[in-house]
Design a protein around this motif. Structure first.
Motif, PDB file in Angstrom:
ATOM      1  N   SER A  79       0.815  -1.140  -0.073  1.00 31.45           N
ATOM      2  CA  SER A  79       0.111  -0.040   0.034  1.00 31.45           C
ATOM      3  C   SER A  79       0.955   1.305  -0.025  1.00 31.45           C
ATOM      4  O   SER A  79       1.938   1.230   0.269  1.00 31.45           O
ATOM      5  CB  SER A  79      -0.711  -0.149   1.442  1.00 31.45           C
ATOM      6  OG  SER A  79      -0.143   0.210   2.341  1.00 31.45           O
ATOM      7  N   GLU A  80       0.377   2.318  -0.244  1.00 30.18           N
ATOM      8  CA  GLU A  80       0.951   3.559  -0.182  1.00 30.18           C
ATOM      9  C   GLU A  80       1.438   3.990   1.210  1.00 30.18           C
ATOM     10  O   GLU A  80       2.658   4.432   1.372  1.00 30.18           O
ATOM     11  CB  GLU A  80       0.143   4.737  -0.699  1.00 30.18           C
ATOM     12  CG  GLU A  80      -0.168   4.922  -2.251  1.00 30.18           C
ATOM     13  CD  GLU A  80       1.213   5.104  -2.965  1.00 30.18           C
ATOM     14  OE1 GLU A  80       2.072   6.057  -2.181  1.00 30.18           O
ATOM     15  OE2 GLU A  80       1.418   4.422  -3.811  1.00 30.18           O
ATOM     16  N   ARG A  81       0.960   3.501   2.263  1.00 29.74           N
ATOM     17  CA  ARG A  81       1.261   3.678   3.445  1.00 29.74           C
ATOM     18  C   ARG A  81       2.526   2.748   3.943  1.00 29.74           C
ATOM     19  O   ARG A  81       3.620   3.234   4.527  1.00 29.74           O
ATOM     20  CB  ARG A  81       0.219   3.077   4.489  1.00 29.74           C
ATOM     21  CG  ARG A  81       0.450   3.393   5.935  1.00 29.74           C
ATOM     22  CD  ARG A  81      -0.783   2.800   6.469  1.00 29.74           C
ATOM     23  NE  ARG A  81      -0.922   3.064   7.964  1.00 29.74           N
ATOM     24  CZ  ARG A  81      -1.850   2.645   8.774  1.00 29.74           C
ATOM     25  NH1 ARG A  81      -2.783   1.802   8.344  1.00 29.74           N
ATOM     26  NH2 ARG A  81      -1.848   2.921  10.156  1.00 29.74           N
ATOM     27  N   VAL A  82       2.477   1.707   3.300  1.00 28.29           N
ATOM     28  CA  VAL A  82       3.719   0.757   3.447  1.00 28.29           C
ATOM     29  C   VAL A  82       5.026   1.435   2.677  1.00 28.29           C
ATOM     30  O   VAL A  82       6.018   1.309   3.181  1.00 28.29           O
ATOM     31  CB  VAL A  82       3.496  -0.683   3.050  1.00 28.29           C
ATOM     32  CG1 VAL A  82       4.744  -1.399   3.110  1.00 28.29           C
ATOM     33  CG2 VAL A  82       2.555  -1.681   3.871  1.00 28.29           C
ATOM     34  N   LEU A  83       4.713   1.755   1.221  1.00 28.22           N
ATOM     35  CA  LEU A  83       5.744   2.467   0.615  1.00 28.22           C
ATOM     36  C   LEU A  83       6.444   3.562   1.197  1.00 28.22           C
ATOM     37  O   LEU A  83       7.672   3.802   1.354  1.00 28.22           O
ATOM     38  CB  LEU A  83       5.006   2.825  -0.689  1.00 28.22           C
ATOM     39  CG  LEU A  83       4.693   1.605  -1.799  1.00 28.22           C
ATOM     40  CD1 LEU A  83       4.280   2.021  -2.776  1.00 28.22           C
ATOM     41  CD2 LEU A  83       6.261   0.635  -2.049  1.00 28.22           C
ATOM     42  N   LYS A  84       5.484   4.617   1.985  1.00 30.44           N
ATOM     43  CA  LYS A  84       6.031   5.732   2.834  1.00 30.44           C
ATOM     44  C   LYS A  84       7.067   5.298   3.801  1.00 30.44           C
ATOM     45  O   LYS A  84       7.976   5.818   3.972  1.00 30.44           O
ATOM     46  CB  LYS A  84       4.581   6.379   3.129  1.00 30.44           C
ATOM     47  CG  LYS A  84       4.861   7.556   3.961  1.00 30.44           C
ATOM     48  CD  LYS A  84       3.998   8.453   4.417  1.00 30.44           C
ATOM     49  CE  LYS A  84       4.099   9.813   5.019  1.00 30.44           C
ATOM     50  NZ  LYS A  84       4.817   9.552   6.335  1.00 30.44           N
TER      51      LYS A  84
END
Length: 144
Positions: A79-84
């Protein structure tokens, strides 16, 4: 299941599992005898924790991802959260590597200025200074 079985099934240690629990990443119930008991979902969660830590994330990094740790996190797109979180961790690692590289370079320069190559007298160089046959590193007292 008891902590020893969870450790065996996940390739972890009881100590690491207690650490994960203290960090808030896994939960256990206490049996009447005080032993920790874990449910079957803990196996998947611990495997995911270990995989993500091996990839460079910290336990603190994983706290915001608790809801994701019970599935097959490595097989689906992040997810974008994990990538961040991963990008932030990478930036920290890059800064640490740069600082260590600068320290190494200063030490190499200091050794060169002293007339000694950086690896001279070590295992990587001539073999001198390795302590072989002198008791160095064994706790034995030497005259050198």
């Amino acid at each position: 299941m008891l902590i020893g079985e969870l450790a065996r099934r996940t390739g972890s240690t009881a100590r690491a599992l207690r650490h994960y629990e203290q960090a808030g990443l896994i939960d256990s119930e206490r049996a009447a005898n005080g032993y920790r008991e874990y449910g079957e979902p803990a196996v998947v969660r611990v495997r995911n924790i270990r995989a993500l830590v091996a990839a460079g994330l910290t336990l603190e990094d994983l706290l915001p991802l608790l809801g994701c740790l019970d599935g097959d996190v490595l097989s689906r797109p992040p997810s974008e959260r994990v990538l961040k979180i991963a990008r932030e961790r990478l930036a920290v690692l890059e800064r640490r590597i740069a600082a260590q590289t600068e320290s190494r370079d200063r030490l190499v320069a200091a050794l060169a200025a002293a007339g000694s190559g950086p690896w001279e007298g070590t295992r990587e160089g001539t073999g001198e200074g390795t302590g072989e046959g002198t008791g160095e590193g064994t706790g034995e007292q030497t005259d050198g």
